[in-house]
Write a protein that holds these residues in place. Structure first.
Motif, PDB file in Angstrom:
ATOM      1  N   THR A   1       0.849  -1.190   0.000  1.00 50.59           N
ATOM      2  CA  THR A   1       0.000   0.000   0.000  1.00 50.59           C
ATOM      3  C   THR A   1       0.883   1.237   0.000  1.00 50.59           C
ATOM      4  N   CYS A   2       0.476   2.220  -0.793  1.00 47.89           N
ATOM      5  CA  CYS A   2       1.260   3.440  -0.935  1.00 47.89           C
ATOM      6  C   CYS A   2       0.364   4.655  -0.744  1.00 47.89           C
ATOM      7  N   ALA A   3       0.964   5.757  -0.341  1.00 50.01           N
ATOM      8  CA  ALA A   3       0.264   7.034  -0.248  1.00 50.01           C
ATOM      9  C   ALA A   3       1.274   8.133  -0.499  1.00 50.01           C
ATOM     10  N   ALA A   4       0.761   9.303  -0.874  1.00 48.05           N
ATOM     11  CA  ALA A   4       1.638  10.429  -1.192  1.00 48.05           C
ATOM     12  C   ALA A   4       1.104  11.692  -0.558  1.00 48.05           C
ATOM     13  N   VAL A   5       2.007  12.559  -0.140  1.00 44.97           N
ATOM     14  CA  VAL A   5       1.657  13.882   0.356  1.00 44.97           C
ATOM     15  C   VAL A   5       2.440  14.895  -0.467  1.00 44.97           C
ATOM     16  N   GLY A   6       1.739  15.974  -0.857  1.00 45.40           N
ATOM     17  CA  GLY A   6       2.409  16.998  -1.650  1.00 45.40           C
ATOM     18  C   GLY A   6       1.870  17.058  -3.061  1.00 45.40           C
TER      19      GLY A   6
ATOM     20  N   GLU B   1      -2.798  19.192   5.260  1.00 43.35           N
ATOM     21  CA  GLU B   1      -3.951  19.657   6.025  1.00 43.35           C
ATOM     22  C   GLU B   1      -5.055  18.609   6.127  1.00 43.35           C
ATOM     23  N   ASP B   2      -5.008  17.576   5.287  1.00 39.03           N
ATOM     24  CA  ASP B   2      -6.058  16.551   5.300  1.00 39.03           C
ATOM     25  C   ASP B   2      -5.977  15.692   6.557  1.00 39.03           C
ATOM     26  N   ASP B   3      -7.085  14.997   6.820  1.00 41.90           N
ATOM     27  CA  ASP B   3      -7.144  14.061   7.932  1.00 41.90           C
ATOM     28  C   ASP B   3      -6.613  12.705   7.465  1.00 41.90           C
ATOM     29  N   TRP B   4      -5.528  12.254   8.055  1.00 39.20           N
ATOM     30  CA  TRP B   4      -4.900  10.990   7.687  1.00 39.20           C
ATOM     31  C   TRP B   4      -5.268   9.861   8.656  1.00 39.20           C
ATOM     32  N   SER B   5      -6.019  10.162   9.675  1.00 39.14           N
ATOM     33  CA  SER B   5      -6.242   9.193  10.746  1.00 39.14           C
ATOM     34  C   SER B   5      -7.029   7.971  10.291  1.00 39.14           C
ATOM     35  N   ASN B   6      -7.841   8.141   9.221  1.00 39.38           N
ATOM     36  CA  ASN B   6      -8.646   7.000   8.765  1.00 39.38           C
ATOM     37  C   ASN B   6      -7.920   6.143   7.733  1.00 39.38           C
ATOM     38  N   LEU B   7      -6.644   6.489   7.467  1.00 40.79           N
ATOM     39  CA  LEU B   7      -5.860   5.711   6.508  1.00 40.79           C
ATOM     40  C   LEU B   7      -5.120   4.612   7.256  1.00 40.79           C
ATOM     41  N   LYS B   8      -5.295   3.360   6.804  1.00 40.36           N
ATOM     42  CA  LYS B   8      -4.627   2.246   7.467  1.00 40.36           C
ATOM     43  C   LYS B   8      -3.116   2.340   7.245  1.00 40.36           C
ATOM     44  N   GLN B   9      -2.393   1.480   7.943  1.00 40.62           N
ATOM     45  CA  GLN B   9      -0.939   1.499   7.819  1.00 40.62           C
ATOM     46  C   GLN B   9      -0.499   1.437   6.367  1.00 40.62           C
ATOM     47  N   VAL B  10       0.439   2.300   6.019  1.00 42.22           N
ATOM     48  CA  VAL B  10       0.942   2.422   4.650  1.00 42.22           C
ATOM     49  C   VAL B  10       2.325   1.796   4.578  1.00 42.22           C
ATOM     50  N   ASP B  11       2.550   0.974   3.562  1.00 44.43           N
ATOM     51  CA  ASP B  11       3.877   0.384   3.391  1.00 44.43           C
ATOM     52  C   ASP B  11       4.885   1.430   2.935  1.00 44.43           C
ATOM     53  N   THR B  12       4.461   2.259   1.980  1.00 40.86           N
ATOM     54  CA  THR B  12       5.388   3.232   1.398  1.00 40.86           C
ATOM     55  C   THR B  12       4.740   4.604   1.364  1.00 40.86           C
ATOM     56  N   LEU B  13       5.434   5.594   1.914  1.00 38.40           N
ATOM     57  CA  LEU B  13       4.953   6.977   1.911  1.00 38.40           C
ATOM     58  C   LEU B  13       5.881   7.815   1.036  1.00 38.40           C
ATOM     59  N   PHE B  14       5.309   8.456   0.018  1.00 32.96           N
ATOM     60  CA  PHE B  14       6.055   9.358  -0.848  1.00 32.96           C
ATOM     61  C   PHE B  14       5.800  10.787  -0.379  1.00 32.96           C
ATOM     62  N   ILE B  15       6.864  11.519  -0.081  1.00 34.06           N
ATOM     63  CA  ILE B  15       6.743  12.914   0.340  1.00 34.06           C
ATOM     64  C   ILE B  15       7.226  13.788  -0.809  1.00 34.06           C
ATOM     65  N   PHE B  16       6.252  14.451  -1.464  1.00 35.53           N
ATOM     66  CA  PHE B  16       6.576  15.255  -2.655  1.00 35.53           C
ATOM     67  C   PHE B  16       6.790  16.727  -2.335  1.00 35.53           C
ATOM     68  N   SER B  17       6.487  17.151  -1.121  1.00 37.73           N
ATOM     69  CA  SER B  17       6.759  18.536  -0.716  1.00 37.73           C
ATOM     70  C   SER B  17       7.000  18.559   0.782  1.00 37.73           C
ATOM     71  N   MET B  18       7.693  19.573   1.246  1.00 37.45           N
ATOM     72  CA  MET B  18       8.005  19.686   2.663  1.00 37.45           C
ATOM     73  C   MET B  18       6.834  20.315   3.415  1.00 37.45           C
ATOM     74  N   PRO B  19       6.687  19.982   4.676  1.00 40.29           N
ATOM     75  CA  PRO B  19       5.583  20.558   5.454  1.00 40.29           C
ATOM     76  C   PRO B  19       5.899  22.006   5.852  1.00 40.29           C
ATOM     77  N   GLU B  20       4.864  22.715   6.216  1.00 42.16           N
ATOM     78  CA  GLU B  20       5.070  24.059   6.765  1.00 42.16           C
ATOM     79  C   GLU B  20       5.304  23.986   8.269  1.00 42.16           C
ATOM     80  N   LYS B  21       4.808  22.919   8.888  1.00 42.52           N
ATOM     81  CA  LYS B  21       5.000  22.737  10.331  1.00 42.52           C
ATOM     82  C   LYS B  21       5.448  21.311  10.592  1.00 42.52           C
ATOM     83  N   TRP B  22       6.365  21.162  11.556  1.00 41.55           N
ATOM     84  CA  TRP B  22       6.827  19.829  11.913  1.00 41.55           C
ATOM     85  C   TRP B  22       5.665  18.952  12.374  1.00 41.55           C
ATOM     86  N   SER B  23       4.731  19.516  13.058  1.00 45.90           N
ATOM     87  CA  SER B  23       3.625  18.739  13.616  1.00 45.90           C
ATOM     88  C   SER B  23       2.792  18.081  12.516  1.00 45.90           C
ATOM     89  N   ASP B  24       2.697  18.745  11.354  1.00 47.53           N
ATOM     90  CA  ASP B  24       1.936  18.150  10.243  1.00 47.53           C
ATOM     91  C   ASP B  24       2.577  16.841   9.788  1.00 47.53           C
TER      92      ASP B  24
END
Length: 774
Positions: free
Chosen positions: A583-588, A604-627
């Motif tokens: 399973t894959c997901a992407a942010v950015g 800014e989206d709600d990610w809590s309803n997304l099950k465990q992801v095998d691979t996360l692609f980060i296409f842009s940096m966050p504005e806040k570390w907490s995100d």
């Protein structure tokens, strides 16, 4: 994380057994464990295993009917009766034929041999061949490596008045042929070992006929025994062990020529037989009559031997090309079909002699049972071979649908068959149903038996030489596979096609190279400073007089989370990291995610309803570390890919100093009011500032209510509240963005991994016990 291709099964032994083998044999703990895994628990058993002795061979006269058969052959020789040795077209069959023919010729027999044609006669005795032998005046037929299922053919021999002696080792059927004598270990209650190859049974018969132990045939016995994949234990181990030594120094003209074209030099090993000599003998019967292979083994003329050996070499090359051609065609056909749990491919014109090899290659590549058929349209039938995976008993499942076949035979992992062409679809449907009901997805993976886990310091040339004492390796005595867990240095793709992988493991005292043939693509899945688990065979690499240990890699897995660094790269093939089994997901960047066909969300989206992801692609940096932290907590990724780049860097832009703010404030005090369009550019130029820096300072002042702006004129507020620059959201945001860029874009890989580790260790993913596919 990187999943292993196969399921890893660590061979276990009771800890209390570890010291059962006596130390008087000077065995290392590693060798002791390997012996224990083979059921060898005493000093006597260990000595017999490590030093195979002819004295431990069983008396051939314990084979039922061998004395009766021996008397009949001697009678035939005495009476000048014609004797026909009826063989088989594989390496076991042709070596068995050579052994018995040579023994008979030594006794002065009037004899010849007959090998049925795979394409026109099929396997084993047939009525036409027996009648032809009768017409040629043969009065005694001796089968080698076949005949135990020849019920009707035995009746034909009796009807014609010919005596039939069957020597075989294949599985016994419900009925035994009614013939003069049957020499078969499994038909012999008093014979202790039941797993001889066909050539082993022929050798025992030759020993009985000659009245002495025929050392001169041991090289033939080694070839047939190893090539036929019988268990290399007990008698087979003794015969193969000494047979390989005999083959190393063979005096047989034909074997010398065969070794020469096979490029087998020096000490002959079981691998030389299994991968070089055996396949060449088998190639003859796969493409034409196997007589040429027997002729090579029997000839006493060097010129004839060289000529036959070169012809066999050409046939083997033709066989290899034929196999590759059919494999390519089969893979193209499969690419155009829907995925099936059981592979069935069929085409007119495919050579039936190589379909078993093709099926084996498809099984290894696709982890599915495979049936490969050649279509005979004029007869309305399909004929071919099948190979299976360990979790699926092909024989038993096909027996349940026996009505679909014209003929069928085999065992759990391999079979041959003919069936009406119109039944292929029904066969596909039935087998798919059976396998889906019996297996889970993980059952389709191949299994690897791992002997032990070793540290780098344990792996020495002395240990590898010690392991060779367990050779020859084969069925029931597999070459041990070892597991190491280390962080590799300098992984490389090697070979002209970059299709092989080279790793280097090193500590203070030991350096070990790891070579993985055909797994070069895994280079892209290895990340720096990541521990890998490697399974493979240990060997010694010799080059220019230097000898050093190496591990030939069978499989790799990574149990820890991984960080893949693609920062600043605009042309990266990320598709290789996306597959149907993860399973894959992407942010950015939404477009990038769409091109890869994976789900996309923003910070800014709600990610809590997304099950465990095998691979996360980060296409842009966050504005806040907490995100970013919330996404990592919600998705618990096993692999993180950093795929962003910066065109306008906040971090590299000069950040206004406190003096810069004081200077600007003093100018506002002096001028009372400043027009944005007319006066600001002049002020910026006087300080050598760019427009962005000046506007940033104005924006901070505005947020802190030091100024107000009206009609594009900036004026100081008369009584501003005393506030710190850090109270400005714009000021804080830029500080944070610069810090985020510094860490996520400009830091080293090691610094970045340490940063992510704070989150990933908190999630616990690196702490999980590696499953290795179990």
């Amino acid at each position: 994380m990187l999943q292993s291709k196969a399921k890893w099964n660590f061979v276990g032994i009771e800890e209390t057994e570890v010291n059962l083998v006596a130390d008087s044999l000077q065995l290392s703990p590693v060798i002791q464990k390997l012996l224990l895994q083979r059921g060898i628990t005493t000093e006597q058993a260990a000595a017999k295993f490590l030093q195979p002795d002819f004295a431990d061979l069983h008396n051939p006269h314990h084979l039922q009917s061998i004395d009766k058969a021996t008397k009949r052959v001697h009678q035939a020789i005495k009476q000048d009766e014609k004797i026909l040795v009826f063989g088989d077209y594989d390496a076991d069959g042709v070596t068995a034929t050579a052994v018995l023919v040579k023994a008979l010729l030594e006794l002065g027999a009037y004899c010849d041999y007959y090998i049925p044609n795979r394409f026109t006669e099929g396997y084993g005795p047939n009525e036409a061949a027996f009648r032809h032998a009768y017409e040629q005046g043969y009065q005694l037929i001796i089968t080698v490596d076949n005949g135990i299922a020849a019920i009707e053919e035995a009746e034909v021999a009796k009807e014609l008045g010919m005596d039939l002696i069957i020597t075989d080792h294949h599985e016994i059927q419900d009925r035994l042929p009614d013939c003069y004598a049957i020499i078969h270990p499994k038909c012999s209650p008093n014979y202790p070992f039941h797993e001889l190859a066909g050539v082993g049974v022929a050798f025992k018969f030759a020993q009985s006929l000659l009245g002495y132990f025929p050392h001169q045939f041991l090289d033939y016995v080694a070839i047939g025994t190893i090539a036929d994949l019988v268990p290399l234990i007990d008698e087979n181990r003794i015969l193969a062990y000494h047979g390989l030594r005999a083959l190393t120094h063979t005096k047989h003209i034909g074997l010398k020529a065969l070794k020469q074209v096979s490029k087998v030099e020096g000490t002959v090993t079981e691998e030389d037989v299994g991968f070089l000599i055996g396949p060449r003998l088998n190639a003859v019967g796969r493409l034409q009559s196997a007589d040429m292979a027997v002729d090579l083994l029997l000839t006493e003329e060097p010129d004839d031997a060289r000529e036959i050996a070169h012809t066999i070499e050409a046939l083997n090359e033709e066989r290899q090309l034929l196999v590759q051609q059919i494999v390519t065609e089969a893979e193209q056909m499969l690419a155009e079909q829907e995925d099936q749990d059981v592979i069935i491919v069929a085409k007119e014109g495919w050579n039936e002699g190589v379909l078993g090899i093709v099926a084996s290659k498809l099984v290894r590549k696709m982890d599915r049972p495979a049936i490969v058929l050649t279509l005979k349209a004029e007869e309305g039938i399909a004929k071919g071979s099948a190979r299976s995976i360990s979790a699926f008993d092909l024989f038993q499942n096909c027996i349940q649908i026996r009505h679909l076949f014209n003929t069928f035979g085999g065992h759990s992992q391999a079979a041959g068959m003919t069936l009406p062409i119109e039944q292929i679809g029904s066969l596909q449907q039935a087998l798919n149903k059976q396998i889906s009901e019996q297996l889970q997805p993980d059952d389709f993976k191949q299994e690897i038996q791992i002997s032990q886990t070793l540290s780098l310091s344990e792996i020495t040339t002395e240990l590898i030489e010690d392991i060779q004492r367990l050779a020859p390796f084969g069925m029931h005595n597999p070459k041990p596979l070892f597991h190491i867990q280390e962080t590799p240095r300098q992984p490389k793709q090697i070979g002209s096609m970059k299709n092989h992988l080279k790793l280097q493991f090193k500590n203070e005292k030991t350096m070990l190279d790891g070579i993985g043939f055909g797994i070069g693509e895994l280079f892209h899945y290895l990340t720096p400073q990541t521990t890998v688990n490697v399974v493979g065979e240990l060997s010694i690499n010799e080059w220019n007089g230097h000898r050093k240990p190496q591990i030939m890699i069978e499989d790799i897995c990574i149990a820890d989370w991984q960080l893949f660094d693609h920062r600043g790269k605009k042309a990266v093939d990320l598709a290789m990291f996306v597959n149907a089994n993860s399973t894959c997901a992407a942010v950015g960047d939404k477009l990038q995610a769409q091109l890869l066909g994976i789900p996309h969300r923003t910070y800014e989206d709600d990610w809590s309803n997304l099950k465990q992801v095998d691979t996360l692609f980060i296409f842009s940096m966050p504005e806040k570390w907490s995100d970013l932290e919330e996404i990592l907590i919600d998705t618990k990724p096993k692999n993180i890919h950093l795929c962003y780049y910066i065109e306008d860097s906040t971090y590299l832009r000069a950040f206004p100093s406190r003096d810069d703010f004081k200077w600007m404030y003093s100018k506002l005090l002096f001028h009372k009011s400043i027009h944005i369009d007319r006066k600001l550019p002049v002020l910026a130029q006087s300080r050598g500032w760019n427009k962005d820096k000046l506007l940033f300072i104005i924006h901070v002042f505005y947020e802190l209510q030091f100024i107000h702006i009206e009609d594009r004129i900036i004026k100081l507020n008369p009584n501003p509240a005393k506030r710190n620059l850090q109270d400005s959201e714009t000021y804080q945001k830029r500080l944070q963005q610069a810090e985020i860029e510094r860490i996520m874009y400009y830091s080293t890989y090691e610094e970045l991994k340490n940063y992510f580790a704070k989150y990933m260790d908190h999630l616990g993913s690196p702490k999980e016990e590696p499953s290795y596919g179990l």
